[in-house]
Enzyme design. Structure first.
Site, PDB file in Angstrom:
ATOM      1  N   GLN A 169      19.344 -28.103  37.946  1.00 48.14           N
ATOM      2  CA  GLN A 169      19.191 -27.793  36.520  1.00 48.14           C
ATOM      3  C   GLN A 169      18.553 -26.436  36.297  1.00 48.14           C
ATOM      4  OE1 GLN A 169      17.452 -30.248  38.052  1.00 48.14           O
ATOM      5  NE2 GLN A 169      15.284 -29.971  37.610  1.00 48.14           N
TER       6      GLN A 169
ATOM      7  N   GLU B 263      17.333 -29.605  42.590  1.00 47.80           N
ATOM      8  CA  GLU B 263      16.871 -29.122  41.283  1.00 47.80           C
ATOM      9  C   GLU B 263      17.873 -28.156  40.651  1.00 47.80           C
ATOM     10  OE1 GLU B 263      14.486 -30.666  39.996  1.00 47.80           O
ATOM     11  OE2 GLU B 263      13.263 -31.399  41.660  1.00 47.80           O
TER      12      GLU B 263
END
Length: 196
Positions: A88, A86
């Site tokens: 981002q 993850e």
């Protein structure tokens, strides 16, 4: 020479299962893999990396004030690889810390994550990863409505597509769909069995 990899893809592109496979491969070879995941993604619990196929493992949670470089540098036995799920959701300074792990400690770092949010804008962490990564690799998946490559994330609320609002809202298939550009702008709602 170690490198920073950014492997991105739409939702359901198998990013997390690939991360878990890489970690398994390192550990099966008697090597150490340290896994990090942003604490904001708490769908399965903070500090838990979980694939949609049901495989999971514990990970080190990354909070806003976490210094990833310092954590890795202070480990008595340095990892042979650092993996991040993850990506981002990372802050730009976290990405800088990852570059220091590569450049100063000579440890490869592989980050998996989404590129864009449902508003079709780059995530802050992804933008920084695009600027800093030595290698950028796309993990592909198909649109839920057709056989084209999924390039966008479509968000739904009460069965209708949503294109505005908070950029980050943690959710899974009940909230988001991976779609091609055409179906991002023109989703065939009358045929959407995913929302039933």
């Amino acid at each position: 020479m170690a490198q920073l990899f950014f492997r991105y893809g739409a939702m359901n592109a198998s990013k997390t299962i690939q991360l878990l496979t890489v970690a398994h491969n390192y550990e099966q070879s008697g090597k150490k893999a340290t896994v990090f995941t942003p604490a904001i993604d708490d769908r399965y619990g903070v500090g838990k990396v979980t694939s949609r196929v049901g495989i999971s493992r514990e990970a080190v949670p990354v909070y806003d004030d976490t210094d990833i470089f310092k954590m890795v540098d202070n480990e008595e036995i340095k990892p042979d690889c650092v993996l991040v799920d993850e990506g981002q959701f990372l802050k730009p300074y976290h990405v800088t810390q990852l570059t220091h792990i590569v450049d100063q400690l000579n440890i490869p770092v592989i980050v998996y994550g989404l590129l864009k949010n449902f508003k079709n804008e780059l995530f802050e962490g992804s933008q920084q990863l695009l600027c800093e990564a030595d290698k950028i690799e796309e993990i592909k998946t198909v649109c839920v409505y057709c056989n084209k490559k999924a390039t966008h994330i479509l968000k739904f609320k009460d069965g209708q597509p949503v294109y505005s609002g908070e950029a980050i809202e943690i959710g899974g298939n009940e909230t988001y769909r991976s779609v091609c550009r055409r179906h991002y702008y023109h989703p065939p709602l009358e045929k959407d069995e995913y929302l039933e």
